[in-house]
Design a protein around this motif. Structure first.
Motif, PDB file in Angstrom:
ATOM      1  N   LEU A 107       0.862  -1.181   0.000  1.00 41.49           N
ATOM      2  CA  LEU A 107       0.000   0.000   0.000  1.00 41.49           C
ATOM      3  C   LEU A 107       0.896   1.227   0.000  1.00 41.49           C
ATOM      4  CD1 LEU A 107      -2.975   1.067   0.286  1.00 41.49           C
ATOM      5  CD2 LEU A 107      -2.442   1.314   2.719  1.00 41.49           C
ATOM      6  N   THR A 108       0.672   2.090  -0.979  1.00 40.08           N
ATOM      7  CA  THR A 108       1.399   3.352  -1.070  1.00 40.08           C
ATOM      8  C   THR A 108       0.370   4.472  -1.115  1.00 40.08           C
ATOM      9  OG1 THR A 108       1.380   3.551  -3.487  1.00 40.08           O
ATOM     10  CG2 THR A 108       3.138   2.179  -2.516  1.00 40.08           C
ATOM     11  N   PRO A 109       0.800   5.706  -1.063  1.00 38.26           N
ATOM     12  CA  PRO A 109      -0.163   6.803  -1.198  1.00 38.26           C
ATOM     13  C   PRO A 109      -0.900   6.788  -2.542  1.00 38.26           C
ATOM     14  CG  PRO A 109       1.874   7.609  -0.241  1.00 38.26           C
ATOM     15  CD  PRO A 109       2.127   6.190  -0.674  1.00 38.26           C
ATOM     16  N   ARG A 110      -0.372   6.073  -3.536  1.00 39.11           N
ATOM     17  CA  ARG A 110      -0.991   6.035  -4.870  1.00 39.11           C
ATOM     18  C   ARG A 110      -1.826   4.777  -5.135  1.00 39.11           C
ATOM     19  NH1 ARG A 110      -1.517   9.009  -8.411  1.00 39.11           N
ATOM     20  NH2 ARG A 110      -1.633   7.374  -9.960  1.00 39.11           N
ATOM     21  N   THR A 111      -1.866   3.855  -4.218  1.00 39.43           N
ATOM     22  CA  THR A 111      -2.506   2.570  -4.492  1.00 39.43           C
ATOM     23  C   THR A 111      -3.962   2.723  -4.914  1.00 39.43           C
ATOM     24  OG1 THR A 111      -1.007   1.445  -2.963  1.00 39.43           O
ATOM     25  CG2 THR A 111      -3.018   0.269  -3.575  1.00 39.43           C
ATOM     26  N   GLN A 112      -4.744   3.497  -4.183  1.00 39.36           N
ATOM     27  CA  GLN A 112      -6.155   3.621  -4.557  1.00 39.36           C
ATOM     28  C   GLN A 112      -6.309   4.329  -5.899  1.00 39.36           C
ATOM     29  OE1 GLN A 112      -8.890   5.015  -1.558  1.00 39.36           O
ATOM     30  NE2 GLN A 112     -10.636   4.692  -2.884  1.00 39.36           N
ATOM     31  N   ALA A 113      -5.522   5.355  -6.149  1.00 36.70           N
ATOM     32  CA  ALA A 113      -5.591   6.046  -7.441  1.00 36.70           C
ATOM     33  C   ALA A 113      -5.168   5.112  -8.580  1.00 36.70           C
ATOM     34  CB  ALA A 113      -4.723   7.293  -7.419  1.00 36.70           C
ATOM     35  N   ASP A 114      -4.143   4.302  -8.338  1.00 40.22           N
ATOM     36  CA  ASP A 114      -3.705   3.335  -9.354  1.00 40.22           C
ATOM     37  C   ASP A 114      -4.807   2.308  -9.628  1.00 40.22           C
ATOM     38  OD1 ASP A 114      -1.247   4.585  -9.534  1.00 40.22           O
ATOM     39  OD2 ASP A 114      -0.207   3.116  -8.276  1.00 40.22           O
ATOM     40  N   PHE A 115      -5.472   1.856  -8.574  1.00 38.33           N
ATOM     41  CA  PHE A 115      -6.567   0.897  -8.740  1.00 38.33           C
ATOM     42  C   PHE A 115      -7.700   1.524  -9.552  1.00 38.33           C
ATOM     43  CE2 PHE A 115     -10.391  -1.328  -6.963  1.00 38.33           C
ATOM     44  CZ  PHE A 115     -10.128  -2.561  -7.530  1.00 38.33           C
ATOM     45  N   ASP A 116      -8.064   2.757  -9.204  1.00 40.90           N
ATOM     46  CA  ASP A 116      -9.116   3.456  -9.953  1.00 40.90           C
ATOM     47  C   ASP A 116      -8.746   3.588 -11.429  1.00 40.90           C
ATOM     48  OD1 ASP A 116     -10.706   3.752  -7.678  1.00 40.90           O
ATOM     49  OD2 ASP A 116      -9.920   5.738  -7.224  1.00 40.90           O
ATOM     50  N   SER A 117      -7.484   3.898 -11.695  1.00 44.69           N
ATOM     51  CA  SER A 117      -7.023   4.028 -13.075  1.00 44.69           C
ATOM     52  C   SER A 117      -7.141   2.693 -13.818  1.00 44.69           C
ATOM     53  CB  SER A 117      -5.577   4.521 -13.080  1.00 44.69           C
ATOM     54  OG  SER A 117      -5.081   4.577 -14.387  1.00 44.69           O
ATOM     55  N   CYS A 118      -6.750   1.623 -13.155  1.00 50.31           N
ATOM     56  CA  CYS A 118      -6.854   0.298 -13.771  1.00 50.31           C
ATOM     57  C   CYS A 118      -8.311  -0.038 -14.080  1.00 50.31           C
ATOM     58  CB  CYS A 118      -6.250  -0.760 -12.855  1.00 50.31           C
ATOM     59  SG  CYS A 118      -4.451  -0.693 -12.732  1.00 50.31           S
ATOM     60  N   LEU A 119      -9.205   0.256 -13.152  1.00 47.70           N
ATOM     61  CA  LEU A 119     -10.614  -0.056 -13.376  1.00 47.70           C
ATOM     62  C   LEU A 119     -11.206   0.768 -14.518  1.00 47.70           C
ATOM     63  CD1 LEU A 119     -12.057  -0.524  -9.783  1.00 47.70           C
ATOM     64  CD2 LEU A 119     -11.366  -2.280 -11.431  1.00 47.70           C
ATOM     65  N   ARG A 120     -10.747   2.007 -14.675  1.00 48.37           N
ATOM     66  CA  ARG A 120     -11.249   2.825 -15.788  1.00 48.37           C
ATOM     67  C   ARG A 120     -10.922   2.170 -17.130  1.00 48.37           C
ATOM     68  NH1 ARG A 120      -9.885   7.007 -12.371  1.00 48.37           N
ATOM     69  NH2 ARG A 120      -7.836   7.289 -13.298  1.00 48.37           N
ATOM     70  N   GLU A 121      -9.834   1.426 -17.197  1.00 51.92           N
ATOM     71  CA  GLU A 121      -9.433   0.765 -18.436  1.00 51.92           C
ATOM     72  C   GLU A 121     -10.386  -0.360 -18.838  1.00 51.92           C
ATOM     73  OE1 GLU A 121      -5.380  -0.439 -18.028  1.00 51.92           O
ATOM     74  OE2 GLU A 121      -4.684   1.608 -17.705  1.00 51.92           O
ATOM     75  N   THR A 122     -11.272  -0.775 -17.933  1.00 51.75           N
ATOM     76  CA  THR A 122     -12.235  -1.821 -18.296  1.00 51.75           C
ATOM     77  C   THR A 122     -13.245  -1.316 -19.311  1.00 51.75           C
ATOM     78  OG1 THR A 122     -13.760  -1.300 -16.491  1.00 51.75           O
ATOM     79  CG2 THR A 122     -12.063  -2.955 -16.041  1.00 51.75           C
ATOM     80  N   ASN A 123     -13.291  -0.004 -19.511  1.00 48.93           N
ATOM     81  CA  ASN A 123     -14.241   0.591 -20.462  1.00 48.93           C
ATOM     82  C   ASN A 123     -13.646   0.807 -21.845  1.00 48.93           C
ATOM     83  OD1 ASN A 123     -16.339   0.894 -18.484  1.00 48.93           O
ATOM     84  ND2 ASN A 123     -15.102   2.524 -17.615  1.00 48.93           N
ATOM     85  N   ASP A 124     -12.420   0.362 -22.071  1.00 55.75           N
ATOM     86  CA  ASP A 124     -11.751   0.585 -23.345  1.00 55.75           C
ATOM     87  C   ASP A 124     -12.339  -0.333 -24.428  1.00 55.75           C
ATOM     88  OD1 ASP A 124     -10.074   0.844 -25.518  1.00 55.75           O
ATOM     89  OD2 ASP A 124      -8.228   0.588 -24.373  1.00 55.75           O
ATOM     90  N   PRO A 125     -13.145   0.211 -25.324  1.00 55.18           N
ATOM     91  CA  PRO A 125     -13.791  -0.641 -26.337  1.00 55.18           C
ATOM     92  C   PRO A 125     -12.812  -1.193 -27.374  1.00 55.18           C
ATOM     93  CG  PRO A 125     -14.214   1.664 -26.809  1.00 55.18           C
ATOM     94  CD  PRO A 125     -13.482   1.624 -25.489  1.00 55.18           C
ATOM     95  N   ASP A 126     -11.581  -0.676 -27.399  1.00 56.78           N
ATOM     96  CA  ASP A 126     -10.599  -1.172 -28.365  1.00 56.78           C
ATOM     97  C   ASP A 126      -9.966  -2.490 -27.927  1.00 56.78           C
ATOM     98  OD1 ASP A 126     -11.046   1.000 -30.021  1.00 56.78           O
ATOM     99  OD2 ASP A 126      -9.464   2.200 -29.075  1.00 56.78           O
ATOM    100  N   LEU A 127     -10.206  -2.900 -26.684  1.00 54.97           N
ATOM    101  CA  LEU A 127      -9.658  -4.169 -26.201  1.00 54.97           C
ATOM    102  C   LEU A 127     -10.743  -5.231 -26.186  1.00 54.97           C
ATOM    103  CD1 LEU A 127      -7.430  -3.114 -23.181  1.00 54.97           C
ATOM    104  CD2 LEU A 127      -6.725  -3.732 -25.489  1.00 54.97           C
ATOM    105  N   PRO A 128     -10.379  -6.474 -26.489  1.00 53.32           N
ATOM    106  CA  PRO A 128     -11.361  -7.555 -26.431  1.00 53.32           C
ATOM    107  C   PRO A 128     -11.953  -7.687 -25.026  1.00 53.32           C
ATOM    108  CG  PRO A 128      -9.337  -8.299 -27.473  1.00 53.32           C
ATOM    109  CD  PRO A 128      -9.061  -6.936 -26.904  1.00 53.32           C
ATOM    110  N   LEU A 129     -13.211  -8.074 -24.964  1.00 54.02           N
ATOM    111  CA  LEU A 129     -13.881  -8.243 -23.689  1.00 54.02           C
ATOM    112  C   LEU A 129     -13.125  -9.221 -22.789  1.00 54.02           C
ATOM    113  CD1 LEU A 129     -16.270  -7.674 -21.836  1.00 54.02           C
ATOM    114  CD2 LEU A 129     -17.540  -9.462 -23.057  1.00 54.02           C
ATOM    115  N   ALA A 130     -12.585 -10.287 -23.360  1.00 50.05           N
ATOM    116  CA  ALA A 130     -11.839 -11.270 -22.562  1.00 50.05           C
ATOM    117  C   ALA A 130     -10.651 -10.618 -21.872  1.00 50.05           C
ATOM    118  CB  ALA A 130     -11.378 -12.423 -23.442  1.00 50.05           C
ATOM    119  N   ALA A 131      -9.956  -9.737 -22.574  1.00 51.44           N
ATOM    120  CA  ALA A 131      -8.805  -9.056 -21.980  1.00 51.44           C
ATOM    121  C   ALA A 131      -9.243  -8.139 -20.854  1.00 51.44           C
ATOM    122  CB  ALA A 131      -8.059  -8.257 -23.047  1.00 51.44           C
ATOM    123  N   ARG A 132     -10.307  -7.392 -21.074  1.00 49.58           N
ATOM    124  CA  ARG A 132     -10.797  -6.474 -20.041  1.00 49.58           C
ATOM    125  C   ARG A 132     -11.278  -7.233 -18.817  1.00 49.58           C
ATOM    126  NH1 ARG A 132     -15.134  -3.153 -22.758  1.00 49.58           N
ATOM    127  NH2 ARG A 132     -15.102  -4.733 -24.368  1.00 49.58           N
TER     128      ARG A 132
END
Length: 147
Positions: A107-132
């Motif tokens: 856990l670092t001061p950036r962990t929650q922000a990094d997690f939020d950033s990773c979750l936002r990437e689940t909306n990337d329509p250019d990636l296959p659903l399986a990858a997301r």
């Protein structure tokens, strides 16, 4: 000796994977719900109340998916509150451990922000659903955001 930070290792691996080359998923009809089958079978036999809570959270998750609600920590926390019958599900406040302490998720001061950033990437329509889907599953596993 301190265990290696498995979260840091995951974030490094995550950047190396060629996510656009993931296979496409075959869609199954709604009546082929493996999670529901698992909850109705072995989970219900061991703990009927847990089965009900898991199924209630599963219903929320399916409703959110149908509405195309963006995946974020608040959404995950809501599902977790349903599973635990809790009023709160805050982001963790210390390192997390697994496998009798052999794996550590820092856990670092950036962990929650990094997690939020990773979750936002689940909306990337250019990636296959399986990858997301795989990446989101692994993000939750390696970040373990909830207590």
């Amino acid at each position: 000796m301190t265990a290696t930070d498995s979260l840091s290792v995951w974030l490094h691996v995550r950047r190396q994977v060629d996510w656009p080359c993931a296979p496409t998923l075959q869609r199954f009809p709604p009546n082929r719900d493996g999670f529901r089958f698992w909850c109705e079978g072995p989970v219900r036999l061991r703990d009927p109340l847990r089965a009900e809570r898991l199924l209630a959270a599963h219903a929320l998750a399916r409703e959110d998916a149908e509405r195309r609600t963006p995946l974020d920590f608040a959404l995950l926390a809501g599902w977790q509150r349903e599973v635990l019958a809790a009023t709160e599900a805050p982001f963790r406040v210390s390192d997390a451990y697994a496998k009798a302490g052999r794996e550590r998720y820092g856990l670092t001061p950036r962990t929650q922000a990094d997690f939020d950033s990773c979750l936002r990437e689940t909306n990337d329509p250019d990636l296959p659903l399986a990858a997301r889907a795989a990446r989101a599953y692994l993000d939750v596993a390696f970040f373990p955001p909830l207590h």
